[in-house]
Design a protein around this motif. Structure first.
Motif, PDB file in Angstrom:
ATOM      1  N   ARG A 261     -23.126 -16.435  16.002  1.00 31.00           N
ATOM      2  CA  ARG A 261     -23.996 -16.538  17.178  1.00 31.00           C
ATOM      3  C   ARG A 261     -25.456 -16.639  16.784  1.00 31.00           C
TER       4      ARG A 261
ATOM      5  N   TYR B 152     -29.047 -10.239  10.581  1.00 35.80           N
ATOM      6  CA  TYR B 152     -28.502  -9.798  11.866  1.00 35.80           C
ATOM      7  C   TYR B 152     -27.468  -8.698  11.712  1.00 35.80           C
TER       8      TYR B 152
ATOM      9  N   GLY C 271     -30.912  -6.054  26.989  1.00 33.53           N
ATOM     10  CA  GLY C 271     -29.550  -6.306  27.434  1.00 33.53           C
ATOM     11  C   GLY C 271     -28.514  -6.080  26.367  1.00 33.53           C
ATOM     12  N   SER C 272     -28.760  -6.657  25.169  1.00 37.12           N
ATOM     13  CA  SER C 272     -27.808  -6.511  24.073  1.00 37.12           C
ATOM     14  C   SER C 272     -28.512  -6.846  22.768  1.00 37.12           C
ATOM     15  N   LYS C 273     -27.856  -6.544  21.675  1.00 41.12           N
ATOM     16  CA  LYS C 273     -28.418  -6.863  20.369  1.00 41.12           C
ATOM     17  C   LYS C 273     -28.623  -8.372  20.234  1.00 41.12           C
ATOM     18  N   GLU C 274     -27.669  -9.138  20.744  1.00 41.65           N
ATOM     19  CA  GLU C 274     -27.755 -10.592  20.627  1.00 41.65           C
ATOM     20  C   GLU C 274     -28.957 -11.143  21.390  1.00 41.65           C
ATOM     21  N   GLU C 275     -29.187 -10.631  22.578  1.00 43.03           N
ATOM     22  CA  GLU C 275     -30.344 -11.104  23.345  1.00 43.03           C
ATOM     23  C   GLU C 275     -31.651 -10.662  22.706  1.00 43.03           C
ATOM     24  N   LEU C 276     -31.634  -9.485  22.087  1.00 41.61           N
ATOM     25  CA  LEU C 276     -32.815  -9.053  21.330  1.00 41.61           C
ATOM     26  C   LEU C 276     -33.097 -10.043  20.208  1.00 41.61           C
TER      27      LEU C 276
ATOM     28  N   ASN D 144     -31.162  -1.784  24.679  1.00 38.65           N
ATOM     29  CA  ASN D 144     -30.290  -2.406  25.669  1.00 38.65           C
ATOM     30  C   ASN D 144     -30.954  -2.447  27.045  1.00 38.65           C
ATOM     31  N   ARG D 145     -31.773  -1.455  27.315  1.00 41.97           N
ATOM     32  CA  ARG D 145     -32.448  -1.437  28.609  1.00 41.97           C
ATOM     33  C   ARG D 145     -33.376  -2.652  28.748  1.00 41.97           C
TER      34      ARG D 145
ATOM     35  N   VAL E 171     -29.086  -1.340  16.082  1.00 45.82           N
ATOM     36  CA  VAL E 171     -30.091  -1.149  17.119  1.00 45.82           C
ATOM     37  C   VAL E 171     -30.711   0.242  17.040  1.00 45.82           C
TER      38      VAL E 171
END
Lengths: 193, 193
Positions: free
Chosen positions: A116, A32, A56-61, A52-53, A37
């Motif tokens: 996370r 991670y 949403g974010s790196k974490e959600e990816l 991000n589009r 990104v």
DNA sequence: GTCTATATAATGATAGAC
DNA sequence: GTCTATCATTATATAGAC
């Protein structure tokens, strides 16, 4: 070739999918924290903005990647009679250098340090591996034996593929396979023997 | 308390040591990528400048930390007759939450994703663990069996302490100890049985 | 749908004062 | 022996053009 240009263009679903698979490979290989990104997006043929589009974010990816990787758990889900061989085989199977396969345990091992990411992984492991494996095993303490099987499997991949232990890398494949298959089988059989 | 002020002041050896132990705790907890030199230094009561002054770079600091952590290998170095019990005991022993002990396997697990850290770890593991353990074991394929023992040990800690597997955490300590000790013992005994 | 350009924050490392 | 201040790099994420 007129209606479908060689380079996929302006297709949201295809772009999202390309990012997702690029991220799976990148997170599995670098962990991670080890990949940005920008580079994930570049491998997918787009810029970092679209990560991000669409996610949403790196974490959600990362969450989406974990779900994708653990959705295919053919390793633990198949025929119980051949499970020990399947696991042992996965350990000794040589992997091409440079083009490291993107399997779920490398994703796990390399991303576990990030707090996370660890939470996301813990939840997904329980749902996709521990629970079905436990349900498959016969006999007492199925849950414990399932966890020990996962631990042995993960530890072997840790030493062989992440740390690069020479002792495991140089071991004779046939005898290593036999020894590991026996260990997995005794865990599958349980104390009934 | 006149000659030795309460706060160690301008003592190179003590400062270096404080940084080293702060780094051991920090790398073990957060991994190589998860912690910065500033915070390591802050915990040691100094600023980040002194990390580079005494160790040259973050990477060289990590090397020194690995040597420190792996120097005490009493776990694998002691009496062979009790080795299986010692390893099984280490797995089931509860660790206080919040004050996570700084042991060498957490350092290994959490820093392995970083390429340079992995090289440093691979070398140190071979010297401090694989080699002495292999030398102690009797029978054929000692090197392979030693590596499998390390893999099982590391995998169990990975699931229990890093991933936080509920199945392992909830398992009955006594029966888990018995099962693990038996597995380690059969690896120690080898195929002579 | 995708881009360039940028805001914002954090990092490892260094120069120079005391 | 240790600090403050700073440089250079890199990261995630966003604004706005096309």
């Amino acid at each position: 070739m007129a209606s479908t240009p060689p380079k996929r263009a302006r297709n949201a679903a295809a772009t999202r999918d390309a990012i997702l698979h690029s991220a799976l490979a990148a997170f599995s290989h670098h962990g991670y924290d080890g990949i940005g990104v920008r580079e994930i997006a570049r491998t997918a043929g787009v810029t970092g903005v679209l990560v991000n589009r669409y996610f949403g974010s790196k974490e959600e990816l990362f969450s989406a990647v974990v779900e994708l990787a653990f959705a295919d758990n053919s390793l633990f889900g198949g025929d119980l009679a051949l499970l020990a061989q399947r696991l042992a085989s996965r350990i000794v199977t040589k992997t091409k250098k440079g083009a490291e396969p993107t399997d779920s345990f490398l994703l796990l091992l390399r991303s576990a340090p990030h707090p996370r990411a660890a939470e996301i992984l813990r939840d997904s492991i329980a749902r996709h591996f521990e629970r079905p494996l436990k349900a498959t095993l016969q006999g007492p303490r199925a849950s414990e034996r399932a966890a020990v099987m996962l631990a042995l499997f993960a530890g072997l991949q840790l030493l062989r593929r992440v740390i690069g232990s020479k002792a495991l890398a140089d071991a004779n494949n046939a005898s290593l396979f036999d020894d590991l298959a026996a260990m997995f089988q005794s865990l599958i059989d349980g104390p009934a023997a």
